[in-house]
Design an enzyme around this catalytic site. Sequence first.
Site, PDB file in Angstrom:
ATOM      1  N   PRO A 133       0.826  -1.213   0.000  1.00  0.00           N
ATOM      2  CA  PRO A 133       0.000   0.000   0.000  1.00  0.00           C
ATOM      3  C   PRO A 133       0.859   1.261   0.000  1.00  0.00           C
ATOM      4  O   PRO A 133       1.911   1.286   0.655  1.00  0.00           O
ATOM      5  CB  PRO A 133      -0.808  -0.108   1.305  1.00  0.00           C
ATOM      6  CG  PRO A 133      -0.027  -1.030   2.178  1.00  0.00           C
ATOM      7  CD  PRO A 133       0.715  -1.960   1.268  1.00  0.00           C
ATOM      8  N   HIS A 134       0.416   2.249  -0.762  1.00  0.00           N
ATOM      9  CA  HIS A 134       1.140   3.515  -0.812  1.00  0.00           C
ATOM     10  C   HIS A 134       0.217   4.586  -1.372  1.00  0.00           C
ATOM     11  O   HIS A 134      -0.687   4.274  -2.134  1.00  0.00           O
ATOM     12  CB  HIS A 134       2.393   3.400  -1.686  1.00  0.00           C
ATOM     13  CG  HIS A 134       2.109   2.919  -3.068  1.00  0.00           C
ATOM     14  ND1 HIS A 134       2.179   1.577  -3.414  1.00  0.00           N
ATOM     15  CD2 HIS A 134       1.715   3.570  -4.185  1.00  0.00           C
ATOM     16  CE1 HIS A 134       1.860   1.439  -4.674  1.00  0.00           C
ATOM     17  NE2 HIS A 134       1.564   2.632  -5.180  1.00  0.00           N
ATOM     18  N   PRO A 135       0.446   5.863  -1.017  1.00  0.00           N
ATOM     19  CA  PRO A 135      -0.365   6.929  -1.598  1.00  0.00           C
ATOM     20  C   PRO A 135       0.038   7.157  -3.048  1.00  0.00           C
ATOM     21  O   PRO A 135       1.167   6.846  -3.447  1.00  0.00           O
ATOM     22  CB  PRO A 135      -0.027   8.147  -0.736  1.00  0.00           C
ATOM     23  CG  PRO A 135       1.284   7.844  -0.119  1.00  0.00           C
ATOM     24  CD  PRO A 135       1.390   6.365   0.002  1.00  0.00           C
TER      25      PRO A 135
END
Lengths: 579, 236
Positions: free
Chosen positions: B135-137
């Site tokens: 997960p990452h922005p």
Amino acid sequence: MFSKSKSPSLRFLLARGISRIDERLLLITIAIFVGACGGLAAVLLNRLLLDIQHILHPLRTYWYAFVLPACGAALSSLFLGHVVKEGPGHGVPEVIYSVSKRGGLLRLRSSFSRLVSSALTIASGGSAGPEAPVVMSGASIGSNIAKMFNLNDRQRVAMVGCGAASAISSIFNAPIAGIVFSVEVILGEWTPINLIPIAIASVIGTEVSRLMQGNQIPFAHHRFHTSLLDIVASVGIAILAGLSSVLFTRMLNKTAEASHRLVRHDWIRAALGGATVGFIGIGLPVVLGEGYDVVRTILENQYEYGLVLVALGALAKIVATSLTIGTGGSGGIFAPCLVIGSLGGLAYYRMLDFIWPSIPWAEEGFFAMLGMAGVMSGALQAPLTGIFLIVEVTGSYAVILPLILVSAISATLCHYLEPVSFYYERLVSRGELLRPRTDARLLADLSVSELIEKDAIVVQEDTRLGDMIPLIEQASRDSFPVEDSKTGDFLGLIRLDDLRPFLFNKNLYAAIIMGEIMDVHVPRVSPHDDTKAVLELMDHTRTESLPVVQGSKFLGMVSKLTILDRYRKELIVESCQEV
Amino acid sequence: MHLTIEEVSSLLNLPLGTVQRWIRQGKIPVYSFEGEYVFLEKDLRKWAKSRHIVLSSKSTGTADQNSKQKCRLVAALQRGGVLRGVAGDDISSILKGLVESAPLDHAIDRDELFIRLIEREELSTTGIGRGIAIPHPRSPLENAPAEPCITTCFLDRPVDYGAIDRLPVFVLFLMLSPSPDIHLMLLAKLSHLLRRPSFLDLLKSRPSDEKLLSIADEMETEMDTAHRSSKPEDVF
């Protein structure tokens, strides 16, 4: 290193001081030395020739006089081949070769060797000129003085030009001809950096000659009276001069070829050539020696012989010069060009006078002079040198218009019939004539070893396709050289394009090994190959990059992209002046 | 300022042989002192400028080193720390737990981060398969710290994450990078590690923090130095 020491040593400051002197000033200062030495060499040869001719003069009357040129040529050939160990020839191509390929490096002994050998050849009666040997001598003096001052290639070449210019200026008492010859024939480029030192050297060389021999125009004459009709007639002499130049150039080349095929020993060949010239000289003494007396007599309208004898003399001079120089005698074609030109011009005048006796043509000296300019410009394919030399040695600026016309037409005609001049013939045939800022020059500078890229990832022949994936990920190039896993020998090349069809088919990852699909016939380049040949190979095979292989080991890749980048950089730094 | 011939050849990005030839031919300003060639930087710059030659800034070499150091995966993993026992039954609850307990920089607004992560998951899943999610922005946070960090998070129970291979996810790597290129560089390295069966087995065994970091360090070093000699192990 000095940068670590607290204060730079005095010696460093001095060294930096010397090298910080403006380059132009440095070159001009050195050019003064070179000019003086070059001028002295020319005066020396002139004196040497006069003295030997004076000693040999009484022998000319005997029946065996024809042996003299043979002895002279043989001695000259022995001297060059065995004493100073240099190749035969007159020297100008050697100087141009050195400027082209060796950054102007010339041996010190070249500064005197041709003086001795040409003095032997010419004074004994061989048909050749003393100018080319003096050019070689001056050029070598320039080169060695440059070496003494630790100059770089570009500056050394300028000094070679200075030496050549001062030699020509001194021997003819013609400073402009010296500058123009040096720039037009020897260096092949005009730049402010080399033009100014050359001009200075030329002035100094001329002054040395004037101090020692007096200031006199070599072929003085009285004023010519010309009309418009004479200028029209000069087109004819231009064509005649052009044709004679072509004949002369071809004869020189053919004699050299044929005599080398027939006789193997250098000195015997030279002796035979000399003897033949001696025989011709019995019937037509006009062919013997450098022939300046003949030119002088013709320009003073005092040459008495008729049309047939004069034309025969011109032809005989062409044959005799070819025999002297072609067989290995030492000397140049400058003086013979003048003699052939003046005889040709005179013959043309006699013919005009015979056909239209009622028209008041200009004097015979006028046509002789145009003939000299025409043959000079044609044989050397250097029209400017022809124009300025004739103007200066005859002191006749008044007739410069027909002079320019004749020189231009003759040089163009020669260039059309014989694209390469006598000076460049051997160099061009070996691809060694490299003029500044030409494609050949740039490519010759860039060696394959400088262009090599070593960042290709090498794979083994038993590498599977699956194993290639991480390598492709890492690689910055799309060629992968394949090596034998045991010996490390280069086997072939894999290009990404070859892999692309299989790359996304995982079933084949274990099934395909690089040894199967590599291109084993990929052309290989050696680090010693010419870059020009490499580019041609790329064009033939339609590839952008090729592997460099030495022996059987892979060294790296060479690509068109890198060549273009470096080529451009070479072109940029070739321009020596600030922009 | 004095430069040696080696420095000049790297400034010009040309082989030593070419610079030596230029010196010999007199195409480049140089002083000779006690048999050594010395360049004055001022003269060289003037020469290069007048000919429109680009001198690649001398500091590129070190800057490159810096960014390599910055992009060391292990350093990022270390900064992010390892979480265990985050519980949840769906993406949202897991990410909520992850964002709340991760040792993040004070400057980061955790609610904002959570919203950005969910936004990214809605765009397309970051579950890259074999039980792993990253997960990452979508773009770097406004006040992201200068150093990237990756928080490793082992789940108690594997969760259906909507991963591309439909396998439930048992480990997450929360990536926060200051810039897109650092993000890409780290992502490339991380995915390279994750493709290795041996590393996957290691993750499945839920190793201690020290073991995880030391093995990752080992593999990264190997990866960095791997070139012509390396025989890569099998990949999927």
